[in-house]
Motif scaffolding. Structure first.
Motif, short mmCIF file in Angstrom:
data_model
loop_
_atom_site.label_atom_id
_atom_site.label_comp_id
_atom_site.label_asym_id
_atom_site.label_seq_id
_atom_site.Cartn_x
_atom_site.Cartn_y
_atom_site.Cartn_z
N THR A 12 0.99 -1.10 0.09
CA THR A 12 -0.01 0.00 0.02
C THR A 12 0.94 1.25 0.14
O THR A 12 2.05 1.27 0.39
CB THR A 12 -0.84 0.05 1.26
N ALA A 53 0.88 3.63 2.07
CA ALA A 53 1.25 4.09 3.23
C ALA A 53 2.48 3.11 3.92
O ALA A 53 2.92 3.19 5.09
CB ALA A 53 0.16 4.04 4.41
N GLY A 60 2.04 -0.21 3.88
CA GLY A 60 1.59 -1.64 4.59
C GLY A 60 1.38 -2.50 3.37
O GLY A 60 1.98 -2.50 2.36
N THR A 62 -1.97 -5.07 1.76
CA THR A 62 -3.61 -5.62 1.51
C THR A 62 -3.25 -6.83 0.67
O THR A 62 -3.27 -6.50 -0.65
CB THR A 62 -4.41 -4.56 1.17
N PRO A 109 -6.60 -6.87 5.51
CA PRO A 109 -6.51 -5.54 4.86
C PRO A 109 -5.72 -4.30 5.55
O PRO A 109 -6.04 -4.23 6.88
CB PRO A 109 -7.85 -5.05 4.71
N GLY A 110 -4.90 -3.56 5.18
CA GLY A 110 -4.19 -2.65 5.73
C GLY A 110 -3.26 -3.23 6.71
O GLY A 110 -3.20 -2.58 7.80
N HIS A 147 -0.77 -5.67 12.50
CA HIS A 147 -2.07 -5.74 11.73
C HIS A 147 -2.44 -4.27 11.42
O HIS A 147 -3.56 -3.90 11.54
CB HIS A 147 -3.20 -6.31 12.46
N CYS A 148 -1.34 -3.23 11.12
CA CYS A 148 -1.63 -1.87 10.81
C CYS A 148 -0.44 -1.63 9.70
O CYS A 148 0.59 -2.47 9.74
CB CYS A 148 -1.32 -1.02 11.94
N GLU A 149 -0.65 -0.60 8.83
CA GLU A 149 0.33 -0.21 8.02
C GLU A 149 1.63 0.16 8.48
O GLU A 149 2.68 -0.15 7.85
CB GLU A 149 -0.24 0.80 6.95
N THR A 150 1.69 0.57 9.66
CA THR A 150 3.09 0.99 10.28
C THR A 150 3.86 0.15 10.60
O THR A 150 4.81 0.28 11.60
CB THR A 150 2.68 2.18 11.24
#
Ligand code: ZN
Length: 409
Positions: free
Chosen positions: A23, A25, A27, A29, A87-88, A381-384
């Motif tokens: 993604t 950002a 991350g 998906t 996702p993300g 479980h997050c883009e960061t």
């Protein structure tokens, strides 16, 4: 034998490009059995072939790359994780475990090291359960937890089935490719929590995966008008539910050996000027000892909820919907991992996994173990989501040594 950190970084980068679900950002998906999952699988198989690891795909799309052992009659040692994400999600959850597994084979190939047992480098299908519930669907299927037809009939939110999507992306393989026997199983994964980072440890030796109770609590009070009904005479299901949620949190904090989480709460009718007659909430309880979870549900929580029900003049029902016992991992592997860390001067700690992993199903059929590496800020479980590479290198080094020992055992 030496692992090559630069090669691991290159492979992880290649598995997380935009075409494969990366993604903007930073991350990922890449839901299971989507086009991006197919792309990632194709790349994984390309690498398996480059490393002369004969690929095979089973009837759930699990991919195994075989590195032959010197004794063809012996069962394989499994090393693997998963390429699908939420996702993300982040770039490390699951993916770094597949990259580390490949690195074990690459390092052995470079050193020309032979092992007695074969080695299988594995990618498990639909670990996350983000598209097809439940999680760990395909490792559960090959370890006898789920029946094939039931797995194939699982649908995503668009009504597409697991079976159809598996065939569509070209990864419906042969039942004969499933493992018949497994000598041992290893998985490297990021911790997804803050414990290793806080302790300054590089390697986590996973004691096991915690047990779970999923409960539904339904609170029934008296519906009435928000205006004319004096505060003193109310039987407010929302207030009772709120007190129960806080009571569960306080109990878990006081005990220190369980986690309690309420992630869903539904008031009926959900109208601003109506005292709700019914409130339903979920309760997720996790702990290391099954008897503790049993006692918390049957006694500790009930006595607190009973007292709240009396004080608020409401009735309630607590139902356990899903129950999973804790899964301890193989002591012999955990002990060896600890000794190897000591020998190499790697800081290590034993800790429990709070989230589910494919390895917990593998533990039903073989000696299984997991190595954790730190997660920056404990965020996953997050883009960061991010993880320090020097620690990943140490964790992979330990997994390589364990794999060789197990494959020569
Ligand atoms: Zn994972």
């Amino acid at each position: 034998m030496q692992i090559n950190l630069e090669r691991m970084q290159r492979r992880l980068a290649a598995l997380t490009t935009p075409a494969l679900g990366g993604t903007p950002a930073g991350g990922m998906t890449r839901l299971a059995l989507t086009d991006t999952d197919r792309e990632a699988r194709d790349l994984f198989i390309t690498w398996l072939r480059e490393e002369r690891l004969e690929p095979r795909v089973d009837d759930f799309g699990n991919i195994y790359g075989r590195r032959a052992g010197t004794d063809p009659t012996l069962p394989p040692v499994f090393v693997g994780s998963h390429l699908d994400t939420v996702p993300g999600g982040g770039r490390f959850d699951g993916i770094v475990g597949v990259v580390a597994a490949l690195e074990v084979a690459s390092a052995l190939n470079e050193a020309g090291t032979q092992t007695r047992h074969p080695l299988d480098i594995v990618n498990w299908t639909n670990e996350e359960g983000a598209r097809f519930t439940p999680a760990m669907l395909a490792s559960g299927a090959v370890t006898g937890v789920f029946a094939r037809e039931w797995v194939y009939a699982r649908t995503d939110r668009h009504g597409l089935t697991f079976g159809d999507e598996l065939a569509r992306i070209g990864y419906l393989g042969e039942e004969a490719a499933r493992p018949s026997a497994i000598a041992a199983s290893l998985e490297l994964h990021i911790e997804q929590g803050p414990i290793l980072e806080a302790g300054g440890e590089s390697v986590g030796i996973v004691e096991g995966v915690v047990g779970i109770r999923w409960c539904t609590v339904t609170v029934c009070g008296q519906s009435a008008h928000a205006g004319p009904t004096p505060m003193a005479v109310r039987h407010d299901a929302m207030v009772a539910a709120a007190r129960m949620i806080v009571a569960a949190r306080d109990l878990a904090r006081a005990r220190g050996d369980i986690n309690a989480t309420v992630g869903n709460l539904i008031p009926e009718p959900g109208v601003i000027n109506v005292i709700p007659p019914t409130v339903t909430f979920s309760l997720d309880l996790r702990g290391r000892i099954d008897a503790t979870l049993e006692a918390v549900v049957a006694k500790d929580l009930r006595s607190r909820f009973d007292a709240i029900a009396r004080e608020e003049g409401i009735a309630y029902e607590l139902i356990v919907d899903w129950s999973v016992p804790p899964t301890p991992f193989a002591s012999v592997i955990k002990d060896r991992a600890e000794a190897l860390c000591r020998e190499r001067g790697y800081t290590a700690r034993r800790l429990w996994a709070g989230a589910g992993h494919d390895s917990q199903y593998l533990a039903r059929v073989t000696q299984a173990a997991m190595i954790f590496t730190p997660t920056i800020g404990g965020l996953s479980h997050c883009e960061t989501e991010d993880a320090p590479w020097p620690d990943i290198a140490k964790g992979t080094d330990i997994m390589l040594a364990l794999a060789v020992e197990l494959a020569n055992g």
